[in-house]
Each structure stands twice: as structure tokens, then as C-alpha cells.
Scaffold this motif. Structure first.
Motif, mmCIF file in Angstrom:
data_model
loop_
_atom_site.group_PDB
_atom_site.id
_atom_site.type_symbol
_atom_site.label_atom_id
_atom_site.label_comp_id
_atom_site.label_asym_id
_atom_site.label_seq_id
_atom_site.Cartn_x
_atom_site.Cartn_y
_atom_site.Cartn_z
ATOM 1 N N VAL A 170 65.477 -7.482 3.705
ATOM 2 C CA VAL A 170 66.471 -8.083 4.592
ATOM 3 C C VAL A 170 67.794 -8.151 3.839
ATOM 4 C CG1 VAL A 170 64.784 -9.453 5.878
ATOM 5 C CG2 VAL A 170 65.856 -10.418 3.836
ATOM 6 N N ALA A 171 68.864 -8.312 4.564
ATOM 7 C CA ALA A 171 70.189 -8.367 3.945
ATOM 8 C C ALA A 171 70.706 -9.793 3.893
ATOM 9 C CB ALA A 171 71.165 -7.494 4.717
ATOM 10 N N SER A 172 71.616 -10.020 2.985
ATOM 11 C CA SER A 172 72.378 -11.264 2.942
ATOM 12 C C SER A 172 73.795 -10.903 2.553
ATOM 13 C CB SER A 172 71.759 -12.244 1.928
ATOM 14 O OG SER A 172 71.765 -11.674 0.633
ATOM 15 N N SER A 173 74.708 -11.817 2.729
ATOM 16 C CA SER A 173 76.108 -11.515 2.458
ATOM 17 C C SER A 173 76.410 -11.567 0.967
ATOM 18 C CB SER A 173 77.011 -12.506 3.197
ATOM 19 O OG SER A 173 76.770 -13.827 2.737
ATOM 20 N N ALA A 174 77.468 -10.885 0.592
ATOM 21 C CA ALA A 174 78.040 -10.957 -0.762
ATOM 22 C C ALA A 174 77.116 -10.411 -1.837
ATOM 23 C CB ALA A 174 78.443 -12.398 -1.099
ATOM 24 N N GLY A 175 76.365 -9.362 -1.519
ATOM 25 C CA GLY A 175 75.507 -8.766 -2.542
ATOM 26 C C GLY A 175 75.141 -7.333 -2.223
ATOM 27 N N ALA A 176 76.056 -6.574 -1.650
ATOM 28 C CA ALA A 176 75.734 -5.251 -1.110
ATOM 29 C C ALA A 176 75.125 -4.278 -2.130
ATOM 30 C CB ALA A 176 76.971 -4.637 -0.462
ATOM 31 N N PRO A 177 75.691 -4.114 -3.333
ATOM 32 C CA PRO A 177 75.078 -3.145 -4.258
ATOM 33 C C PRO A 177 73.646 -3.526 -4.647
ATOM 34 C CG PRO A 177 77.322 -3.636 -4.920
ATOM 35 C CD PRO A 177 76.968 -4.628 -3.862
ATOM 36 N N TYR A 178 73.396 -4.822 -4.868
ATOM 37 C CA TYR A 178 72.043 -5.259 -5.217
ATOM 38 C C TYR A 178 71.081 -4.990 -4.065
ATOM 39 C CZ TYR A 178 68.168 -8.297 -6.546
ATOM 40 O OH TYR A 178 66.923 -8.786 -6.852
ATOM 41 N N ILE A 179 71.478 -5.315 -2.856
ATOM 42 C CA ILE A 179 70.618 -5.110 -1.700
ATOM 43 C C ILE A 179 70.339 -3.624 -1.506
ATOM 44 C CG2 ILE A 179 70.564 -5.284 0.835
ATOM 45 C CD1 ILE A 179 72.107 -7.987 0.408
ATOM 46 N N ALA A 180 71.370 -2.796 -1.656
ATOM 47 C CA ALA A 180 71.176 -1.353 -1.543
ATOM 48 C C ALA A 180 70.196 -0.845 -2.599
ATOM 49 C CB ALA A 180 72.517 -0.635 -1.682
ATOM 50 N N SER A 181 70.312 -1.375 -3.819
ATOM 51 C CA SER A 181 69.431 -0.915 -4.898
ATOM 52 C C SER A 181 67.978 -1.278 -4.635
ATOM 53 C CB SER A 181 69.892 -1.504 -6.240
ATOM 54 O OG SER A 181 69.565 -2.881 -6.368
ATOM 55 N N LYS A 182 67.740 -2.463 -4.090
ATOM 56 C CA LYS A 182 66.368 -2.890 -3.867
ATOM 57 C C LYS A 182 65.750 -2.209 -2.642
ATOM 58 C CE LYS A 182 65.886 -5.446 -7.464
ATOM 59 N NZ LYS A 182 64.948 -5.035 -8.540
ATOM 60 N N HIS A 183 66.580 -1.832 -1.658
ATOM 61 C CA HIS A 183 66.079 -0.973 -0.582
ATOM 62 C C HIS A 183 65.696 0.390 -1.144
ATOM 63 C CE1 HIS A 183 67.513 -3.893 2.374
ATOM 64 N NE2 HIS A 183 67.010 -3.142 3.334
ATOM 65 N N ALA A 184 66.500 0.895 -2.076
ATOM 66 C CA ALA A 184 66.218 2.202 -2.672
ATOM 67 C C ALA A 184 64.911 2.189 -3.456
ATOM 68 C CB ALA A 184 67.370 2.622 -3.586
ATOM 69 N N VAL A 185 64.606 1.087 -4.129
ATOM 70 C CA VAL A 185 63.332 0.995 -4.861
ATOM 71 C C VAL A 185 62.156 1.160 -3.904
ATOM 72 C CG1 VAL A 185 61.825 -0.587 -6.144
ATOM 73 C CG2 VAL A 185 64.231 -0.377 -6.769
ATOM 74 N N ILE A 186 62.248 0.549 -2.737
ATOM 75 C CA ILE A 186 61.168 0.691 -1.754
ATOM 76 C C ILE A 186 61.073 2.133 -1.274
ATOM 77 C CG2 ILE A 186 60.441 0.029 0.577
ATOM 78 C CD1 ILE A 186 61.488 -2.789 -0.046
ATOM 79 N N ARG A 231 77.801 -12.616 -6.934
ATOM 80 C CA ARG A 231 77.971 -12.511 -5.487
ATOM 81 C C ARG A 231 79.452 -12.470 -5.120
ATOM 82 N NH1 ARG A 231 73.358 -13.355 -2.709
ATOM 83 N NH2 ARG A 231 74.455 -14.006 -0.819
ATOM 84 N N SER A 232 79.787 -11.463 -4.338
ATOM 85 C CA SER A 232 81.183 -11.279 -3.946
ATOM 86 C C SER A 232 81.229 -10.397 -2.708
ATOM 87 C CB SER A 232 81.961 -10.609 -5.083
ATOM 88 O OG SER A 232 83.272 -10.288 -4.669
ATOM 89 N N PRO A 233 82.174 -10.611 -1.817
ATOM 90 C CA PRO A 233 82.339 -9.689 -0.690
ATOM 91 C C PRO A 233 82.544 -8.256 -1.194
ATOM 92 C CG PRO A 233 83.662 -11.658 -0.357
ATOM 93 C CD PRO A 233 83.134 -11.729 -1.759
ATOM 94 N N MET A 234 82.026 -7.308 -0.433
ATOM 95 C CA MET A 234 82.046 -5.911 -0.861
ATOM 96 C C MET A 234 83.450 -5.421 -1.210
ATOM 97 S SD MET A 234 80.669 -2.564 1.265
ATOM 98 C CE MET A 234 79.204 -3.449 1.791
#
Length: 256
Positions: free
Chosen positions: A153-169, A102-105
């Protein structure tokens, strides 16, 4: 853990990708207990060998194949192995994935995005293409992809992971619509906090544990088998009119 004659997946041939630990290993045990022939795939061959041996020792039929989902060739060979050995592919659970520190983008390195996307998105893409090819030849089937609450849903400090899991859907919905008329159902599960090697290490920190459970209505993490049970139902004939959906298995996390 011999397969149940009347189990949810009785008589079906299932490929479980990302089966060496966590939710994938839980799925191997659950799918086998529900009557499926299971083929395990992941990068850690020794883990797969041990788990396949455990399942066979309990009376299940199990095989394994070492696979890196980032390679379309390796995935295609694994699916061909399933069909050659067992005659068909009925069910696939695409669970391989990686997390990210986890890290800021703006502080992430240049390779952080590709490192996550290559496994979490390209891996699902590679798996579905080969699995759908096999299922079309076999008259249909069911696929479940592992997303995450981070895909909803989104949370802070994890943008690539969140983007990837939205893409799976997104991939799940697209495939569901495209192949619904050809007997193939495609769904996703979106787990919340689930016990795994990585999560257990993280929860050893009391502050992290308090933060995690504070945002979970049930105040606990899921066991891997709880997520696997949801995937097994989506793969079963009891979910015959369910396709293109994402089932949250998060203890109410996304209800808040």
C-alpha cells in the motif's frame, strides 16, 4: 540458544543479509535457535562479530562476512564464502535495506531515488543472482526477501521507498516463477512497524507514536523476532508448496 535438533531449519546452512541490527539480527537468533548454521552479512563488521560470538557462545554455528549489497562482487564473494566453508547454501534471507527521510516527492533531492533503489532493489537483485547460482549447484533452496507494507500500500511523503519495496515484491514473484521447477522457492515478508534503532528514535516523539499506533490494529510495533519467525517458516520445508507469495507481518495494518 543452542540450535534445536528438530527445529524448522535443522541442518540447513543459512545466509542472513542485513544481519547487524533490527530484523536481520532477530533472524540470526531465530534461525540459529531453529537449528540452522548461520552466516551473517552486513556493512558493520563489529556488530556482526559481536552477534556471531553471541550465537556461538549459545552453542550455534555462526560465521560472518562484511558486505555492501550494492556491490555484486562483494555479494558473490560472500556467497562463495558460505559454500566454501559449509559446503552448500540452503537458505537466504535478504533483509538489507535503507529508509528515507519523509518528504513530498517534489522536494526530494536528485539523489534520493538512487540512494534508496541501489540498496533496496539492486541489493536484492545482486543477492538473488548469486544465491540462486549457488542453490542450483546444490540442488535447490529457499530465499526470503524483505519488502514492507509499503510494498503493498502507499502512504504520503515516501515515494522512492514505496517504489523500492514494490519492486522487491516484483523481483520475488519473477524469480519464484522462473526457478520453481528447479527446486528453489522465493517468497517475501512485508513487515509493518517493527522495533529497531531508527523506529525507537522516531517513536520517542509522542505525536509520531500516536500516529503510528493509531493505524495499527494491534496498537503496537512488532518485535524483530516476530518478523524473523515468519521468514524462518517460509524458509523451512513446512512451506514446501509456498513460493511467489508475500506474507504480511503487520498486525493487521493492511487489512484495514
Amino acid at each position: 540458544m543452542s540450535g534445536e535438533a528438530g527445529g524448522l531449519l535443522a541442518g540447513k546452512v543459512a545466509l542472513i543479509v542485513g544481519a547487524s541490527s533490527g530484523i536481520g539480527a532477530g533472524a540470526a537468533r531465530v534461525f540459529a535457535a531453529q537449528g540452522a548454521v548461520v552466516v551473517l552479512a552486513a556493512r558493520r563488521g563489529e556488530r556482526l562479530r559481536e552477534l556471531a560470538g553471541e550465537l556461538e557462545g549459545s552453542g550455534a554455528r555462526a560465521g560472518f562476512r562484511v558486505v555492501d549489497v550494492r556491490s555484486a562482487v562483494e555479494v558473490r564473494c560472500a556467497v562463495e564464502f558460505v559454500v566454501e566453508r559449509y559446503g552448500r547454501l540452503d537458505v537466504a534471507f535478504n533483509n538489507a535495506g535503507v529508509g528515507l527521510e519523509r518528504s513530498p516527492m517534489h522536494l526530494l533531492g536528485d539523489d534520493a531515488y538512487e540512494a534508496v533503489m541501489d540498496t533496496n532493489v539492486r541489493g536484492v537483485w545482486n543477492c538473488m543472482r548469486s544465491e540462486i547460482t549457488a542453490m542450483l549447484a546444490c540442488g535447490g533452496g529457499a530465499i526470503v526477501n524483505t519488502s514492507s507494507v509499503g510494498g503493498l500500500v502507499a502512504s504520503s511523503a515516501g515515494a522512492p521507498y514505496i517504489a523500492s519495496k514494490h519492486a522487491v515484491i516484483g523481483l520475488t514473484k519473477a524469480a519464484a516463477v522462473e526457478y520453481a521447477g528447479q527446486g528453489i522457492r522465493v517468497n517475501a515478508v512485508a513487515p509493518g512497524l517493527t522495533r529497531s534503532e531508527m523506529v525507537e528514535h522516531w517513536l520517542a516523539d509522542p505525536d509520531a507514536r500516536q500516529r503510528a499506533f493509531g493505524s495499527a490494529p494491534q496498537r503496537r510495533a512488532a518485535e524483530p523476532e516476530e518478523v524473523a519467525q515468519a521468514a524462518a517458516w517460509l524458509c523451512s520445508d513446512r512451506a514446501g508448496f509456498v513460493t511467489g507469495t508475500t506474507l504480511s507481518v503487520d498486525g493487521g495494518r493492511t487489512a484495514w
